[in-house]
Design an enzyme around this catalytic site. Structure first.
Site, PDB file in Angstrom:
ATOM      1  N   ASP A   1     -37.395 -62.968   4.464  1.00 53.24           N
ATOM      2  CA  ASP A   1     -37.621 -61.641   5.048  1.00 53.24           C
ATOM      3  C   ASP A   1     -38.927 -61.010   4.585  1.00 53.24           C
ATOM      4  O   ASP A   1     -39.462 -60.127   5.261  1.00 53.24           O
ATOM      5  CB  ASP A   1     -36.467 -60.697   4.684  1.00 53.24           C
ATOM      6  CG  ASP A   1     -35.136 -61.185   5.213  1.00 53.24           C
ATOM      7  OD1 ASP A   1     -35.138 -61.953   6.189  1.00 53.24           O
ATOM      8  OD2 ASP A   1     -34.094 -60.802   4.644  1.00 53.24           O
TER       9      ASP A   1
ATOM     10  N   ASP B   1     -20.175 -61.347   1.953  1.00 48.10           N
ATOM     11  CA  ASP B   1     -19.368 -61.067   3.140  1.00 48.10           C
ATOM     12  C   ASP B   1     -20.170 -60.917   4.423  1.00 48.10           C
ATOM     13  O   ASP B   1     -19.708 -60.309   5.381  1.00 48.10           O
ATOM     14  CB  ASP B   1     -18.541 -59.800   2.911  1.00 48.10           C
ATOM     15  CG  ASP B   1     -19.405 -58.612   2.503  1.00 48.10           C
ATOM     16  OD1 ASP B   1     -20.645 -58.766   2.446  1.00 48.10           O
ATOM     17  OD2 ASP B   1     -18.854 -57.529   2.241  1.00 48.10           O
TER      18      ASP B   1
ATOM     19  N   ASN C   1     -21.112 -55.881   0.953  1.00 43.99           N
ATOM     20  CA  ASN C   1     -21.543 -56.291  -0.383  1.00 43.99           C
ATOM     21  C   ASN C   1     -22.970 -56.843  -0.310  1.00 43.99           C
ATOM     22  O   ASN C   1     -23.200 -57.906   0.250  1.00 43.99           O
ATOM     23  CB  ASN C   1     -20.546 -57.340  -0.883  1.00 43.99           C
ATOM     24  CG  ASN C   1     -20.867 -57.883  -2.247  1.00 43.99           C
ATOM     25  OD1 ASN C   1     -21.905 -57.583  -2.820  1.00 43.99           O
ATOM     26  ND2 ASN C   1     -19.967 -58.694  -2.766  1.00 43.99           N
TER      27      ASN C   1
ATOM     28  N   GLU D   1     -29.201 -54.007  -9.727  1.00 46.18           N
ATOM     29  CA  GLU D   1     -28.548 -55.226 -10.211  1.00 46.18           C
ATOM     30  C   GLU D   1     -29.021 -55.607 -11.608  1.00 46.18           C
ATOM     31  O   GLU D   1     -28.238 -56.085 -12.434  1.00 46.18           O
ATOM     32  CB  GLU D   1     -28.777 -56.376  -9.232  1.00 46.18           C
ATOM     33  CG  GLU D   1     -28.190 -56.156  -7.846  1.00 46.18           C
ATOM     34  CD  GLU D   1     -26.722 -55.790  -7.865  1.00 46.18           C
ATOM     35  OE1 GLU D   1     -26.001 -56.229  -8.790  1.00 46.18           O
ATOM     36  OE2 GLU D   1     -26.285 -55.054  -6.961  1.00 46.18           O
TER      37      GLU D   1
ATOM     38  N   HIS E   1     -21.194 -49.387 -13.526  1.00 45.60           N
ATOM     39  CA  HIS E   1     -21.503 -48.394 -12.506  1.00 45.60           C
ATOM     40  C   HIS E   1     -21.365 -46.969 -13.040  1.00 45.60           C
ATOM     41  O   HIS E   1     -20.558 -46.691 -13.922  1.00 45.60           O
ATOM     42  CB  HIS E   1     -20.601 -48.571 -11.284  1.00 45.60           C
ATOM     43  CG  HIS E   1     -21.038 -49.694 -10.404  1.00 45.60           C
ATOM     44  ND1 HIS E   1     -20.162 -50.455  -9.657  1.00 45.60           N
ATOM     45  CD2 HIS E   1     -22.270 -50.199 -10.144  1.00 45.60           C
ATOM     46  CE1 HIS E   1     -20.833 -51.367  -8.981  1.00 45.60           C
ATOM     47  NE2 HIS E   1     -22.114 -51.237  -9.266  1.00 45.60           N
TER      48      HIS E   1
ATOM     49  N   ASP F   1     -43.214 -20.716   0.559  1.00 46.73           N
ATOM     50  CA  ASP F   1     -42.097 -20.594  -0.378  1.00 46.73           C
ATOM     51  C   ASP F   1     -40.747 -20.608   0.331  1.00 46.73           C
ATOM     52  O   ASP F   1     -39.777 -21.189  -0.162  1.00 46.73           O
ATOM     53  CB  ASP F   1     -42.215 -19.299  -1.188  1.00 46.73           C
ATOM     54  CG  ASP F   1     -43.371 -19.325  -2.167  1.00 46.73           C
ATOM     55  OD1 ASP F   1     -43.670 -20.415  -2.694  1.00 46.73           O
ATOM     56  OD2 ASP F   1     -43.973 -18.264  -2.412  1.00 46.73           O
TER      57      ASP F   1
END
Length: 469
Positions: A124, A175, A180, A219, A228, A378
């Protein structure tokens, strides 16, 4: 391993969730999602026992409550719409409550100099882009710890990185697209520390699809021993979002330094903190109405309330508008054109729904006629019934005619003169039900523009139904 009988799960669904205008097929898909999600990420033991059908008890309900508490959802034990929404988000494949346990205790690398090797490359991206994304991800962690990382091109490294798909022989198959995205193992021998990326995803170096640098940084946190985080602003939060700049939040820094200690840099890095809706010291950068709702902006985040959901929704601005910058300074809705305009510096963006309109950003000088002395806005609001938009800059304000597309003559004027009692500076403002709501610091002023009087003075976060401020 047995599965809960589908009929029993559907009965469970009917008992614990409110009525949905959904087909039986959709409900079956959602039931399957709930079961698989809780099995994978919350250690649901699927032993075939019947689910309680008439009481909020049983293993599925308890695991649902655990998941809802982790993500800051309303804890009901029911697979409601918000819970399903979170379950359907792309995320890391590491469980939230049970790590990929290789060794007992809190695993860490004993040495501070670690090696890594990229075993193969995704098609990719160019190889150089992959190398750069991984290198930058390691740098995030080395900047705040004594750790150093060296890339090797052959042999066994401490952290092996690979792009794989489906079942890749680590007992944690991928999957396919979405779901995932990647997973990594805690420090240890063999597979310990290794990071795997799902090749069925499309990896990018921008906000489209899945940003490799962003996912890799997460990761590698696992590769170094982190689990996590429940902080939605943390890099180690399990669900994927891309908020522009990939950086460690203070929660990430605190976590990794608890394992390895602080960096040797003379100036210690400080990460951004996630705002808390009921923090009595909460302030806002910008606020606007949008299609009947009110959205509050702070740093990288937006907050909003929904009449159908009592909890305050907090998420990254990029979830709605990935092309907008963080740290927005002003915003207002021009309802006649179904547009919301966001300002930062001397630039502004116009959006309709979740789409940034073509040709933006534009500058505030050619579009609105501000003098070059104005460097940023602002606060701003637009009166729907008159088409007049008010821009607040320092201690002055301008009034712009949306239909004539020009500033009204005689402006700027002093804020303190025409809006008595609100002070000399406005942080944020919006209009609702004919009243102006001005914000400065932790205070909110409800102002009647007809009588030019302040009606109420409250905390800035009073819209969030906080019990105590």
């Amino acid at each position: 391993m047995h599965s809960f009988p589908p009929l029993l799960l559907l009965l469970f669904w009917g008992v614990v969730s409110h009525s949905f205008p959904a087909t039986l097929e959709t409900q079956e898909q959602d039931v399957d999602l709930v079961q698989k999600y809780l099995e994978k990420y919350y250690n649901l033991k699927n032993d075939g026992r019947q689910v309680e059908k008439r009481r909020n008890s049983g293993p599925v309900v308890e695991k649902l409550k655990q998941m809802q508490e982790f993500f800051g959802l309303k804890v009901t034990g029911k697979p409601d719409a918000e819970t399903l929404k979170v379950m359907k988000q792309p995320r890391c494949g590491v469980p939230d409550v049970a790590q990929f346990v290789l060794t007992e205790g809190n695993p860490r690398w004993e040495q501070t100099h670690l090696t890594y090797r990229i075993e193969n490359y995704t098609p990719d991206l160019p190889r150089a882009d992959v190398d750069h994304a991984i290198e930058k991800a390691f740098q995030l962690w080395s900047n705040v710890t004594p750790l150093t990382f060296t890339k090797v091109s052959e042999g066994q490294a401490d952290i092996m990185i690979s792009f794989v798909r489906g079942d890749h022989r680590d007992n944690s198959p991928f999957d396919g697209p979405g779901g995932n995205l990647a997973h990594a193992f805690q420090p240890g021998p063999g597979i310990g520390g290794d990071a795997h990326f799902d090749e069925d995803e499309r990896w990018t170096n921008n906000f489209r699809e899945y940003n490799l640098h962003r996912v890799a940084a997460h990761e590698l946190g696992h590769s170094l021993g982190l689990s996590h985080s429940t902080d939605i602003g943390a890099l180690m939060y399990p669900s994927y979002t891309f908020s522009g700049d990939v950086q460690l939040a203070q929660d990430d820094i605190d976590g990794i330094q608890a394992i390895y200690g602080r960096s040797q840099n003379p100036v210690q890095p400080i990460g951004p903190q996630t705002p808390k809706a009921c923090d009595s010291k909460l302030t806002f950068d910008a606020i606007t109405t949008i299609r009947g709702e009110v959205m509050f902006f702070k740093d990288r985040f937006y907050m909003r309330t929904n009449p159908f959901y009592p909890e305050v929704e907090l998420n990254f601005i990029s979830v709605f508008w990935p092309q907008l910058p963080n740290g927005l300074e002003a915003a207002y809705e021009f309802a006649d054109r179904d547009e919301v305009r966001f300002f930062k510096g001397n630039k502004y963006w116009a959006v309709q729904g979740q789409n940034v309109l073509h040709g933006y950003p534009k500058d505030i000088y050619s579009s609105f006629g501000f003098p070059r002395t104005v460097k940023h806005i602002d606060a701003a609001l637009s009166e729907e019934n008159t088409g007049k938009t008010y821009f607040f800059v320092a201690n002055k304000y301008w009034r712009y005619d949306e239909y004539k597309r020009s500033m009204d003559p005689g402006y700027p004027k002093m804020i303190a003169h025409d809006f008595p009692g609100i002070g000399h500076k406005v942080d944020a403002v919006f209009m609702k039900d004919g009243f102006f709501y001005f914000f400065h610091g932790t205070r909110q002023y409800k102002f009647d523009p007809k009588t030019k009087r302040i009606l109420t003075l409250q905390k800035a976060n009073s819209w969030f139904n906080c019990r105590k401020n």
